[in-house]
Design a protein around this motif. Structure first.
Motif, PDB file in Angstrom:
ATOM      1  N   GLY A 292     -20.190  11.330 -17.763  1.00  0.00           N
ATOM      2  CA  GLY A 292     -19.453  10.165 -17.299  1.00  0.00           C
ATOM      3  C   GLY A 292     -18.571   9.527 -18.350  1.00  0.00           C
TER       4      GLY A 292
ATOM      5  N   ASP B  82     -15.833   9.911 -21.865  1.00  0.00           N
ATOM      6  CA  ASP B  82     -14.650  10.713 -22.188  1.00  0.00           C
ATOM      7  C   ASP B  82     -14.906  11.537 -23.439  1.00  0.00           C
TER       8      ASP B  82
ATOM      9  N   GLN C 297      -8.216  14.334 -14.318  1.00  0.00           N
ATOM     10  CA  GLN C 297      -9.340  14.297 -15.241  1.00  0.00           C
ATOM     11  C   GLN C 297      -8.916  14.661 -16.663  1.00  0.00           C
TER      12      GLN C 297
ATOM     13  N   HIS D  27     -11.620  13.181 -19.084  1.00  0.00           N
ATOM     14  CA  HIS D  27     -12.175  11.938 -18.555  1.00  0.00           C
ATOM     15  C   HIS D  27     -13.376  12.227 -17.654  1.00  0.00           C
ATOM     16  N   ASN D  28     -14.314  11.255 -17.650  1.00  0.00           N
ATOM     17  CA  ASN D  28     -15.480  11.346 -16.750  1.00  0.00           C
ATOM     18  C   ASN D  28     -16.123  12.741 -16.825  1.00  0.00           C
TER      19      ASN D  28
ATOM     20  N   SER E  30     -18.478  15.960 -17.037  1.00  0.00           N
ATOM     21  CA  SER E  30     -19.693  16.444 -16.388  1.00  0.00           C
ATOM     22  C   SER E  30     -20.057  17.766 -17.025  1.00  0.00           C
TER      23      SER E  30
END
Length: 301
Positions: A32, A34, A72, A91-92, A94
């Motif tokens: 979640g 960066d 992303q 970004h974000n 996972s």
């Protein structure tokens, strides 16, 4: 071996690599958040590309618009006046993005790669909840963590103080692509406590925790010990009374025997004294009858 690794090995062969570098070479982030990588090029360049796990996700021209396959992924120059440094951002993040991140500068520069690790924090729960126990009773708390990657480091606090790891035992089990764990804490209840279970991975700024309360009530008296003491005392008292009774009976019997002997002695003494008081010449005895004696009256007949 995946496609990204193959590309990196080919492009990083001797004689192909150019003069540029990527930092950091190894990055670990929490799911979640960066992830950022900087590419610094020495010399003139025209086009830079970024690959994540073998897929081209972003193209950076030295002049012109940056092209990205998804919102992303983004890139920007480190400063508006310096085009030799580019910051690439995921970004974000996972765990789908975890793996090789490859930067390629077209021309004689070749490629550089970095490794991205993505960690996940799950849940922490002490199963038993609040407890009320008697003093000196042994208590057990079980802390369960679920859906962590990698397996977390589990620890315990009592009233805010760290618990020695010899008092608890932790096990970790893989569950799909994540880890579950169980930690069992055992100790003797002495006073009221706040019991806290903590779990942490490298990227967490502070551990996740679960807290319960232990209430300790005074231990009820041990009547067994008191009864045993009373029984022992009663046994000694009974034995003393028995011995005393036997001695008392023996003493009474002896006193009766002595009284009887004294009485008999007094009687014998009294008889002797009475015998000494009779007139002389008079003797006490039986009267004998002479069957051959005949009186005058009998002869006349």
């Amino acid at each position: 071996m995946d496609l990204g690794m193959c590309i990196w090995l080919i492009l990083s062969a001797p004689g192909v690599m150019g003069q540029f570098q990527v930092e950091p070479l190894d990055s670990t982030v929490l799911k979640g958040s960066d992830a950022r990588f900087n590419a610094t090029v020495q010399g003139k360049w025209e086009v830079m590309t970024w690959n994540v796990r073998g897929f081209l996700v972003l193209t950076v021209p030295r002049s012109g618009n940056i092209s990205s396959s998804s919102e992303q992924f983004s890139a920007s120059f480190c400063s508006t006046e310096d085009t030799s440094c580019v910051t690439f951002t995921i970004h974000n993040t996972s765990r789908r993005e975890a793996g090789l991140v490859i930067c390629t500068v077209q021309g004689d520069y070749g490629s550089k790669s970095a490794q991205l690790h993505v960690q996940e924090s799950g849940t922490v729960q002490i199963q038993e909840g609040d407890k009320k126990v008697a003093q000196d009773e042994e208590v057990e708390f079980n802390c369960v963590t679920s859906a962590w990657f990698p397996s977390p480091v589990v620890s315990w606090n009592l009233n805010g103080g760290t618990v020695d790891n010899s008092l608890y035992n932790s096990t970790h089990v893989a569950h799909g692509d994540s880890f579950n764990s169980s930690s069992v804490l055992t100790f003797k209840a002495i006073k009221n406590l706040t019991v806290e279970c903590l779990a942490i991975v490298q990227t967490l700024t502070k551990p996740l925790s679960s807290t319960v309360h232990l209430v300790v009530v005074p231990k009820p008296p041990d009547w067994t010990v008191l009864i045993a003491v009373l029984c022992s005392f009663g046994g000694f008292a009974l034995l003393f009374l028995l011995i005393f009774g036997m001695f008392f009976c023996y003493k009474c019997r002896k006193e009766k025997e002595l009284n009887f002997q004294d009485e008999m002695t007094k009687r014998v003494r009294t008889q002797s004294q009475l015998s000494g008081l009779r007139p002389p010449g008079r003797k006490q005895g039986r009267v004998t009858v002479n069957a051959g004696y005949v009186t005058d009256e009998d002869s006349s007949l």
